[in-house]
Design a protein around this motif. Sequence first.
Motif, PDB file in Angstrom:
ATOM      1  N   GLY A 149       0.890  -1.162   0.058  1.00  0.00           N
ATOM      2  CA  GLY A 149      -0.093  -0.063  -0.038  1.00  0.00           C
ATOM      3  C   GLY A 149       0.691   1.093  -0.010  1.00  0.00           C
ATOM      4  O   GLY A 149       0.571   2.175  -0.615  1.00  0.00           O
ATOM      5  N   SER A 150       1.956   1.218   0.435  1.00  0.00           N
ATOM      6  CA  SER A 150       2.886   2.468   0.651  1.00  0.00           C
ATOM      7  C   SER A 150       3.302   2.806  -0.665  1.00  0.00           C
ATOM      8  O   SER A 150       3.373   3.980  -1.104  1.00  0.00           O
ATOM      9  CB  SER A 150       4.027   2.108   1.723  1.00  0.00           C
ATOM     10  N   ALA A 151       3.919   1.515  -1.402  1.00  0.00           N
ATOM     11  CA  ALA A 151       4.301   1.790  -2.825  1.00  0.00           C
ATOM     12  C   ALA A 151       3.279   2.276  -3.862  1.00  0.00           C
ATOM     13  O   ALA A 151       3.519   3.120  -4.457  1.00  0.00           O
ATOM     14  CB  ALA A 151       4.968   0.509  -3.135  1.00  0.00           C
ATOM     15  N   LEU A 152       2.108   1.947  -3.589  1.00  0.00           N
ATOM     16  CA  LEU A 152       1.010   2.287  -4.133  1.00  0.00           C
ATOM     17  C   LEU A 152       0.498   4.006  -3.941  1.00  0.00           C
ATOM     18  O   LEU A 152       0.393   4.434  -4.982  1.00  0.00           O
ATOM     19  CB  LEU A 152      -0.300   1.330  -4.183  1.00  0.00           C
ATOM     20  N   GLY A 153       0.623   4.051  -2.714  1.00  0.00           N
ATOM     21  CA  GLY A 153       0.171   5.469  -2.270  1.00  0.00           C
ATOM     22  C   GLY A 153       1.410   6.470  -2.491  1.00  0.00           C
ATOM     23  O   GLY A 153       0.879   7.459  -2.782  1.00  0.00           O
ATOM     24  N   GLY A 154       2.605   5.892  -3.029  1.00  0.00           N
ATOM     25  CA  GLY A 154       3.534   6.749  -3.408  1.00  0.00           C
ATOM     26  C   GLY A 154       3.284   7.597  -4.782  1.00  0.00           C
ATOM     27  O   GLY A 154       3.682   8.678  -4.914  1.00  0.00           O
ATOM     28  N   SER A 155       2.389   6.920  -5.293  1.00  0.00           N
ATOM     29  CA  SER A 155       1.971   7.582  -6.873  1.00  0.00           C
ATOM     30  C   SER A 155       0.441   8.083  -6.631  1.00  0.00           C
ATOM     31  O   SER A 155       0.026   9.115  -7.165  1.00  0.00           O
ATOM     32  CB  SER A 155       1.933   6.573  -7.747  1.00  0.00           C
ATOM     33  N   LEU A 156      -0.462   7.295  -5.961  1.00  0.00           N
ATOM     34  CA  LEU A 156      -1.783   7.883  -5.904  1.00  0.00           C
ATOM     35  C   LEU A 156      -2.219   8.592  -4.828  1.00  0.00           C
ATOM     36  O   LEU A 156      -3.134   9.343  -4.868  1.00  0.00           O
ATOM     37  CB  LEU A 156      -2.855   6.535  -5.873  1.00  0.00           C
ATOM     38  N   GLY A 157      -1.183   8.711  -3.671  1.00  0.00           N
ATOM     39  CA  GLY A 157      -1.343   9.808  -2.788  1.00  0.00           C
ATOM     40  C   GLY A 157      -2.663   9.315  -1.747  1.00  0.00           C
ATOM     41  O   GLY A 157      -2.774   8.194  -1.559  1.00  0.00           O
ATOM     42  N   SER A 158      -3.207  10.373  -1.351  1.00  0.00           N
ATOM     43  CA  SER A 158      -4.430  10.401  -0.580  1.00  0.00           C
ATOM     44  C   SER A 158      -5.755   9.718  -1.222  1.00  0.00           C
ATOM     45  O   SER A 158      -6.808   9.575  -0.486  1.00  0.00           O
ATOM     46  CB  SER A 158      -4.783  11.716   0.094  1.00  0.00           C
ATOM     47  N   SER A 159      -5.798   9.497  -2.593  1.00  0.00           N
ATOM     48  CA  SER A 159      -6.766   8.800  -3.182  1.00  0.00           C
ATOM     49  C   SER A 159      -6.881   7.414  -3.063  1.00  0.00           C
ATOM     50  O   SER A 159      -7.991   6.795  -3.167  1.00  0.00           O
ATOM     51  CB  SER A 159      -6.741   9.070  -4.711  1.00  0.00           C
ATOM     52  N   LEU A 160      -5.887   6.699  -2.299  1.00  0.00           N
ATOM     53  CA  LEU A 160      -5.813   5.533  -2.216  1.00  0.00           C
ATOM     54  C   LEU A 160      -5.971   5.202  -0.777  1.00  0.00           C
ATOM     55  O   LEU A 160      -5.390   5.994   0.131  1.00  0.00           O
ATOM     56  CB  LEU A 160      -4.568   4.729  -2.541  1.00  0.00           C
ATOM     57  N   ARG A 161      -6.884   4.135  -0.227  1.00  0.00           N
ATOM     58  CA  ARG A 161      -7.068   3.848   0.982  1.00  0.00           C
ATOM     59  C   ARG A 161      -7.511   2.245   1.435  1.00  0.00           C
ATOM     60  O   ARG A 161      -7.933   1.863   0.273  1.00  0.00           O
ATOM     61  CB  ARG A 161      -8.239   4.618   1.888  1.00  0.00           C
ATOM     62  N   ALA A 162      -7.150   1.654   2.240  1.00  0.00           N
ATOM     63  CA  ALA A 162      -7.524   0.339   2.367  1.00  0.00           C
ATOM     64  C   ALA A 162      -9.147   0.136   2.311  1.00  0.00           C
ATOM     65  O   ALA A 162      -9.743   0.798   3.092  1.00  0.00           O
ATOM     66  CB  ALA A 162      -6.928  -0.199   3.519  1.00  0.00           C
ATOM     67  N   ALA A 163      -9.316  -0.877   1.705  1.00  0.00           N
ATOM     68  CA  ALA A 163     -10.918  -1.048   1.685  1.00  0.00           C
ATOM     69  C   ALA A 163     -11.109  -1.785   3.047  1.00  0.00           C
ATOM     70  O   ALA A 163     -10.541  -2.635   3.652  1.00  0.00           O
ATOM     71  CB  ALA A 163     -11.096  -2.283   0.614  1.00  0.00           C
ATOM     72  N   SER A 164     -12.324  -1.772   3.435  1.00  0.00           N
ATOM     73  CA  SER A 164     -12.918  -2.376   4.824  1.00  0.00           C
ATOM     74  C   SER A 164     -13.655  -3.736   4.304  1.00  0.00           C
ATOM     75  O   SER A 164     -13.827  -4.041   3.177  1.00  0.00           O
ATOM     76  CB  SER A 164     -14.083  -1.483   5.258  1.00  0.00           C
ATOM     77  N   ALA A 165     -13.578  -4.624   5.309  1.00  0.00           N
ATOM     78  CA  ALA A 165     -14.204  -5.866   5.192  1.00  0.00           C
ATOM     79  C   ALA A 165     -15.440  -5.809   4.449  1.00  0.00           C
ATOM     80  O   ALA A 165     -15.996  -6.451   3.645  1.00  0.00           O
ATOM     81  CB  ALA A 165     -14.319  -6.581   6.572  1.00  0.00           C
ATOM     82  N   ASP A 166     -16.329  -4.894   4.998  1.00  0.00           N
ATOM     83  CA  ASP A 166     -17.572  -4.699   4.695  1.00  0.00           C
ATOM     84  C   ASP A 166     -17.666  -4.123   3.117  1.00  0.00           C
ATOM     85  O   ASP A 166     -18.762  -4.615   2.160  1.00  0.00           O
ATOM     86  CB  ASP A 166     -18.577  -3.692   5.239  1.00  0.00           C
ATOM     87  N   GLU A 167     -16.938  -3.579   2.849  1.00  0.00           N
ATOM     88  CA  GLU A 167     -16.519  -3.155   1.147  1.00  0.00           C
ATOM     89  C   GLU A 167     -16.191  -4.284   0.492  1.00  0.00           C
ATOM     90  O   GLU A 167     -16.796  -4.373  -0.783  1.00  0.00           O
ATOM     91  CB  GLU A 167     -15.791  -1.843   1.032  1.00  0.00           C
ATOM     92  N   ILE A 168     -15.448  -5.187   0.862  1.00  0.00           N
ATOM     93  CA  ILE A 168     -15.059  -6.251   0.148  1.00  0.00           C
ATOM     94  C   ILE A 168     -16.293  -7.267   0.095  1.00  0.00           C
ATOM     95  O   ILE A 168     -16.515  -7.859  -1.099  1.00  0.00           O
ATOM     96  CB  ILE A 168     -13.965  -7.088   0.857  1.00  0.00           C
ATOM     97  N   ALA A 169     -16.975  -7.334   1.220  1.00  0.00           N
ATOM     98  CA  ALA A 169     -18.176  -8.163   1.063  1.00  0.00           C
ATOM     99  C   ALA A 169     -19.285  -7.609   0.056  1.00  0.00           C
ATOM    100  O   ALA A 169     -19.843  -8.460  -0.767  1.00  0.00           O
ATOM    101  CB  ALA A 169     -18.825  -8.038   2.473  1.00  0.00           C
TER     102      ALA A 169
END
Length: 825
Positions: free
Chosen positions: A160-180
């Motif tokens: 996530g840190s590597a991905l966030g280095g390019s996408l910045g604040s637009s990236l966040r970890a999904a929640s379990a309910d979002e995955i469901a």
Amino acid sequence: MRVPARFVSGLLVWSTSGTVWAVWRVAPTTYEWLGTRAKLDLHARTRACLLALPGESLLLSLCERIDPVDVVQAMVTGVDLDATPEWAEAATVTLDGLAEVDLWRRAHFICACLPATGSTAARAVWGSARAAVTGSFGLAAGPPAAAEIAGRRRQAEAVGSALGGSLGSSLRAASADEIAWVYARASRRGIDDLALPSPGRPGGDRDHLGPAALVGLGEAVFAEGGEKSDVRPGRSRRYLKVSTEAGVAYQSFLAVAEMPHRFSFPAGGGAEWLKQADKAVFPVDWACRVRPVPNADAQVKARRKARALIGQIEEYDGEPTGAPSALAEAIEGVEDQRAALAANPTDPELETTMVMCVWAENLHDLEERAEALRASYEGTEFQLPRPTGGQLGLYGMMLPGAPMPPVARDYTQHLLPRDLAAGMPFAGADVGDPRGMLLGVSIDGGTDRPVLFDPAYGPSINTSGSMGVVGDLGAGKSHATKCLTWATVARGGQVIALDRTPMGEWAAFASVCPGRPKVVRLAAGSDVSLDPLAVFDGEDRARVAIGLLSLLTGAGALDLEGAELSRAVRAVCARPGGRLVDVIDELEARGDTDTSAETVARKLRALSAEGLAQIVFGDAPPLRLGDADFIVFHTPELSLPDREVLIHEHLAKRLLPDQVLSQALLYLVTACARKVAFADRSRFSAVLIDEAWALTASLEGAQLIFETVKDGRKHNAAMWLVSQHPDDLGEERIRDLLRNRLVFRQARASARRSLEFLGIDVTEGVVAFLEGAETGQCLFRDVRGRTGLVQILDAPTAELAAAFNTTPDSPKAPTPAPPPAEAAA
């Protein structure tokens, strides 16, 4: 088909095939009206994100149906409905109106298969096998060990840190309910479109989902190609019939089989193809399954392919027409890929399978949608067939954790990271605020998306809430401004408007405005005084009085006349009960020994005899506004000079007395409006200046507007400037502080300046579009700098819509008698 997950912990998914995936949400970047430089920047960031993917990955974009209840909930958030019954009624009317409207927005996800070492891979496979065995006996499988969960979280954080280095604040970890939701929604497309859970909402805060919670998410009966009883319009086995407890719907999957060999970015030759799915008038889901191939291996494959293609040329030696052009294009494309791989040795090749999904409640609509989507891509050399007999496999390919089905490998495209990034997987069309009035709907995409606008949102996030509205006559800016004003007051805010029209447009509007409206009519013979020494207090008394008298006399701050004027004003301010007329007496007394003071006194004495001058030099009681919610300063007798006259010094010196007085009074009224707006920080206030050019053309007026716009944030206030041309809104330092910007239809001569005001690249096509925009359509740049094309909605009720209408001879609702003009308290 079972859900391919046996356990979910936060963003982590333990799949039934023995792999562990991590899922992130990506906030899309509003793309349509970005400038070329911003598009190239987004392309570079997207490419860097693709390079950071750890291995097999899934880019997923799903359409989420927006519940009208959620829209109305956003309208009333932060509003005391007991104190604002008009807004409660407007929310109810809006809910009824949205009941028959399909509203959609996109949810973007990045799903990555986390790399496994020998020990972690063995534990994952063992856990998957154990879950399968225990499940066959009807027993619930246990969760992964705590140590394994902690280790995988650390692994996901690194990715996530590597991905966030390019996408910045637009990236966040999904929640379990979002995955469901991703799993549950797949089988419910067109049947029961579920709302996407979000943190803080009921059912949106679970951290772990075990087998018992996951097993029911994919419960459905799938019939590939339907059943014998179905009436098929053709294309047998090219769709899925999905039956759930909630009903039956049909889904069809289209795979990208052919792409242009070469394309340019941005907006050229087939680029931005993933964003193009958003142009369909029906919802379209899409997924990209990506598997990186090391650069060295990719170069070997590309070299073999180039040899094979070149070898085919000999097959056409006997043909009079030679080799087909398609072969030359293919060779050129492969050579370009080889050159790019050699130039960027760290770039992998991405084996990509792209699938799009459409759905409907019946087969006829499904076939029409699938054909319309296929045809929309055909013009850009994309081929989107519907695999026969592979529909269920493609359905599973769009689920995180599912293994790659054999049918998907038949549609593999070999792309470089720059190529897939050019598809714009994270482009969107979101615009507006998270709460507020329903301003309109976004029409940048094919489906409707609500656009909310909260006038007080800017100050709440520590930025300016001021607004600039420009548009040609009859383009819809007056209607939009009235909708904004009505909603602001109905939500508990305050608006102070300047009305210079002889017909009293805003004074009449006060009769339908909620709350406590007041109209202050300022004309010769008015029974109220705007004497700044009586209306203002503190340092504002002297500052506003000096500004007013400087406009009346033409005295500069550094002139001798200006110095004498300032000295006289401050002398009168030091006296108890001093009035503006006393300044003339003070100057006349000083005039016995100072010619500059005498000159200023003679000018003011002459102007004070004019009828309008009695508003400031007369002895009427001073203005008191109390706690009014909507205040209109109606000044029908102002005779303002043209903007061209004011900006030319030699013409400005030839103004008539009425014109000089009118310009000074407009400045004074604006200063009074500013005082009222800044008085109470507990509620939002806006100062509405129509025909803003009349104020911005003078140095004193422009400075007053600049100070009001600059200080508005600290006082929970804003200034709304409305005019036909963007240059009327003032100099660049003022326009830069107008965070909310609405541009309606413009004449060709002013369209270029309007686009520059919005920060949009000026091209002939965009200029022509703005010149021909329909009434009520505007380019809206929100407080966060996102721009979208918005169709402004009508007023909440038919009566208000008729009252807001300014078109002559059009049907109007009966207009109630306006509130009485404000007199002195």
